[in-house]
Scaffold this motif. Sequence first.
Motif, PDB file in Angstrom:
ATOM      1  N   UNK A 211       0.833  -1.189   0.000  1.00  8.70           N
ATOM      2  CA  UNK A 211       0.000   0.000   0.000  1.00  8.70           C
ATOM      3  C   UNK A 211       0.874   1.247   0.000  1.00  8.70           C
ATOM      4  N   UNK A 212       0.262   2.377  -0.298  1.00  6.18           N
ATOM      5  CA  UNK A 212       1.033   3.606  -0.458  1.00  6.18           C
ATOM      6  C   UNK A 212       1.540   4.154   0.866  1.00  6.18           C
ATOM      7  N   UNK A 213       0.730   4.065   1.915  1.00  3.37           N
ATOM      8  CA  UNK A 213       1.142   4.605   3.205  1.00  3.37           C
ATOM      9  C   UNK A 213       1.106   3.498   4.241  1.00  3.37           C
ATOM     10  N   UNK A 214       2.244   3.229   4.848  1.00  2.00           N
ATOM     11  CA  UNK A 214       2.321   2.260   5.930  1.00  2.00           C
ATOM     12  C   UNK A 214       2.435   3.017   7.247  1.00  2.00           C
ATOM     13  N   UNK A 215       1.539   2.713   8.160  1.00  2.00           N
ATOM     14  CA  UNK A 215       1.542   3.347   9.471  1.00  2.00           C
ATOM     15  C   UNK A 215       1.929   2.286  10.495  1.00  2.00           C
ATOM     16  N   UNK A 216       3.035   2.494  11.171  1.00  2.41           N
ATOM     17  CA  UNK A 216       3.524   1.513  12.127  1.00  2.41           C
ATOM     18  C   UNK A 216       3.032   1.854  13.535  1.00  2.41           C
ATOM     19  N   UNK A 217       3.228   0.929  14.444  1.00  2.00           N
ATOM     20  CA  UNK A 217       2.816   1.134  15.824  1.00  2.00           C
ATOM     21  C   UNK A 217       3.531   2.338  16.431  1.00  2.00           C
ATOM     22  N   UNK A 218       2.785   3.148  17.139  1.00  2.00           N
ATOM     23  CA  UNK A 218       3.341   4.342  17.770  1.00  2.00           C
ATOM     24  C   UNK A 218       4.467   3.976  18.728  1.00  2.00           C
ATOM     25  N   UNK A 219       5.555   4.691  18.629  1.00  2.26           N
ATOM     26  CA  UNK A 219       6.703   4.462  19.512  1.00  2.26           C
ATOM     27  C   UNK A 219       6.975   5.743  20.267  1.00  2.26           C
ATOM     28  N   UNK A 220       6.717   5.724  21.575  1.00  2.00           N
ATOM     29  CA  UNK A 220       6.946   6.921  22.375  1.00  2.00           C
ATOM     30  C   UNK A 220       6.139   8.094  21.856  1.00  2.00           C
ATOM     31  N   UNK A 221       6.848   9.155  21.465  1.00  3.53           N
ATOM     32  CA  UNK A 221       6.173  10.359  21.010  1.00  3.53           C
ATOM     33  C   UNK A 221       6.152  10.524  19.506  1.00  3.53           C
ATOM     34  N   UNK A 222       6.314   9.423  18.747  1.00  7.06           N
ATOM     35  CA  UNK A 222       6.251   9.540  17.296  1.00  7.06           C
ATOM     36  C   UNK A 222       5.683   8.270  16.696  1.00  7.06           C
ATOM     37  N   UNK A 223       5.268   8.392  15.427  1.00 10.13           N
ATOM     38  CA  UNK A 223       4.768   7.235  14.698  1.00 10.13           C
ATOM     39  C   UNK A 223       5.614   7.064  13.439  1.00 10.13           C
ATOM     40  N   UNK A 224       6.209   5.894  13.233  1.00  8.48           N
ATOM     41  CA  UNK A 224       6.991   5.650  12.014  1.00  8.48           C
ATOM     42  C   UNK A 224       6.065   5.476  10.810  1.00  8.48           C
ATOM     43  N   UNK A 225       6.456   6.048   9.682  1.00 12.63           N
ATOM     44  CA  UNK A 225       5.654   5.996   8.466  1.00 12.63           C
ATOM     45  C   UNK A 225       6.541   5.669   7.269  1.00 12.63           C
ATOM     46  N   UNK A 226       5.955   4.976   6.303  1.00 12.13           N
ATOM     47  CA  UNK A 226       6.644   4.715   5.045  1.00 12.13           C
ATOM     48  C   UNK A 226       5.680   4.962   3.896  1.00 12.13           C
ATOM     49  N   UNK A 227       6.175   5.581   2.843  1.00 10.68           N
ATOM     50  CA  UNK A 227       5.402   5.776   1.631  1.00 10.68           C
ATOM     51  C   UNK A 227       5.970   4.850   0.569  1.00 10.68           C
ATOM     52  N   UNK A 236       9.449   4.752  -1.088  1.00 11.77           N
ATOM     53  CA  UNK A 236       9.768   6.062  -1.613  1.00 11.77           C
ATOM     54  C   UNK A 236      10.287   7.006  -0.537  1.00 11.77           C
ATOM     55  N   UNK A 237       9.805   6.789   0.672  1.00 15.59           N
ATOM     56  CA  UNK A 237      10.230   7.675   1.763  1.00 15.59           C
ATOM     57  C   UNK A 237       9.924   7.011   3.097  1.00 15.59           C
ATOM     58  N   UNK A 238      10.870   7.090   4.022  1.00 15.04           N
ATOM     59  CA  UNK A 238      10.672   6.613   5.398  1.00 15.04           C
ATOM     60  C   UNK A 238      10.894   7.789   6.331  1.00 15.04           C
ATOM     61  N   UNK A 239       9.976   7.992   7.245  1.00 17.95           N
ATOM     62  CA  UNK A 239      10.112   9.112   8.172  1.00 17.95           C
ATOM     63  C   UNK A 239       9.238   8.874   9.389  1.00 17.95           C
ATOM     64  N   UNK A 240       9.408   9.721  10.389  1.00 19.90           N
ATOM     65  CA  UNK A 240       8.597   9.662  11.605  1.00 19.90           C
ATOM     66  C   UNK A 240       7.893  10.993  11.797  1.00 19.90           C
ATOM     67  N   UNK A 257       0.900  14.106  -1.951  1.00 15.50           N
ATOM     68  CA  UNK A 257       2.072  14.433  -1.124  1.00 15.50           C
ATOM     69  C   UNK A 257       1.692  15.002   0.235  1.00 15.50           C
ATOM     70  N   UNK A 258       0.395  15.089   0.537  1.00  9.80           N
ATOM     71  CA  UNK A 258      -0.056  15.673   1.791  1.00  9.80           C
ATOM     72  C   UNK A 258      -0.407  14.584   2.811  1.00  9.80           C
ATOM     73  N   UNK A 259       0.028  14.790   4.028  1.00  9.02           N
ATOM     74  CA  UNK A 259      -0.296  13.886   5.127  1.00  9.02           C
ATOM     75  C   UNK A 259      -1.134  14.650   6.146  1.00  9.02           C
ATOM     76  N   UNK A 260      -2.312  14.120   6.466  1.00  3.59           N
ATOM     77  CA  UNK A 260      -3.205  14.755   7.431  1.00  3.59           C
ATOM     78  C   UNK A 260      -3.160  13.976   8.739  1.00  3.59           C
ATOM     79  N   UNK A 261      -2.845  14.671   9.819  1.00  2.00           N
ATOM     80  CA  UNK A 261      -2.726  14.031  11.124  1.00  2.00           C
ATOM     81  C   UNK A 261      -3.569  14.809  12.128  1.00  2.00           C
ATOM     82  N   UNK A 262      -4.380  14.101  12.867  1.00  2.00           N
ATOM     83  CA  UNK A 262      -5.227  14.747  13.882  1.00  2.00           C
ATOM     84  C   UNK A 262      -5.230  13.896  15.141  1.00  2.00           C
ATOM     85  N   UNK A 263      -4.906  14.538  16.263  1.00  2.00           N
ATOM     86  CA  UNK A 263      -5.002  13.886  17.568  1.00  2.00           C
ATOM     87  C   UNK A 263      -6.123  14.519  18.379  1.00  2.00           C
ATOM     88  N   UNK A 264      -6.566  13.795  19.377  1.00  2.00           N
ATOM     89  CA  UNK A 264      -7.682  14.241  20.202  1.00  2.00           C
ATOM     90  C   UNK A 264      -7.378  15.591  20.847  1.00  2.00           C
TER      91      UNK A 264
END
Length: 464
Positions: A211-227, A236-240, A257-264
Amino acid sequence: MDGGRRIAVSPRPCSGRRILASKKRGRPDAFVNSVKKLQRREICSKPHRAFSVTDAQERFRNIRLQEEYDTNDPKGHCSMVLPFLRKRSKIIEIVAAQDIVFALAQSGVCAAFSRETNRRICFLNVTADEVIRSLFYNKNNDSLITVSVYASDNFSSLKCRSTRIEYIRRGQPDAGFALFESESLKWPGFVEFDDVNGKVLTYSAQDSPGIMLLIFTKVGGHVPLKILSIEDGTVLKSFSHLLHRNKKVDFIEQFNEKLLVKQENENLQILDVRNSELTEVSKNEFMTPSAFIFLYENQLFLTFRNRTVAVWNFRGELVTSFEDHLLWHPDCNTNNIYITSDQDLIISYCKADSDDPLSEGNDNDITCEVLYRVPGMAGSINISNILTGKCLAKIRASNGFPVEKQCSCCDVECGCRSKVQSSSSRIRSTVAEALEDITALFYDEERNEIYTGNRYGLVHVWSN
């Protein structure tokens, strides 16, 4: 994955676009649940089909209730059918292909109806234990793909089948062939139909995903992502992405190219993954929606919250709010919403005007022997312009009466009552009843017809 339609395994269908295999024991991580809870529907566009406001108003002028179809067969679609497949249940998905309307009930029964004869052609359930979960019309080869689970393997894996429309028209749904037979589509496997790119993605529990966006388990204060590349799975890109440690993640979604993130109780973050530019939208302006729809051609997205619809751009600016488009269901169900291929119109099941005298239900006789209706509220079908928010047309109980046909005496000016009595003989529901409890909606752009399904398993055709 942009444009995805994912489907999960379970005896009972859901209304999502992504079809997932169900897990028998245990529960997935709560973070994953919070990320996946939003229902998506991405829409692609076709050029040269835009309508002006005047054209759209004319196109939907005088739309009336024309036909009624029933998906329920108390005897079942074949012998030895599973008991729950005989029960009347609500329509959860409608798809139209050429002159055929497909209606999928929550029970898992799918029926095909001809718009030429207005008769049921066949059921798409090929075996007695088949429970159909979702439908996908493949325009590339004019076929219908059904995604099903079966009692014979305890509803544990997804099975896909492709059937040419011409075979279905002949009443031969068993003339199709199986797809993805080499895949193990059990939990956590899934099938995803990519409307935009014209591709089908399968995630086998035994293979690696693509898939285009892989969302990994949250680690501490960040979430690892891969495109990943949708074509070959290349990373194509790995980042947190930094997160507030003790705040629940409402959603993480990607649009190009846009990533939308929303927390409570936090601001919406719009991240450009190419240059890491971050835009924030105040939590007081953008509150977590129950669903949203990406509009590819317009580079916009719709949000649905508390029955209201809004249009946003990726700079975090509110583009449109709708003047008369109060959705019927408080929690958005995108099966009750249709976006035209030019992404200029939205057609939805809405709350009717309070001054509509027929919107408060009625005490008419039961419309079908097996239905025991409780008089309820009739809604309306609203057609609005996405860019202006203007309501262009509305089908409601007071203006959607069936079109009257000519009386038997053939004298146009005779005033004979048989003219009214002979109209729409297959329609047992009143217009108000047809506008009650709508659970699925589809607009056929080629035929200019709206199809709605309700909780009684009935399908209604609205046309001018």
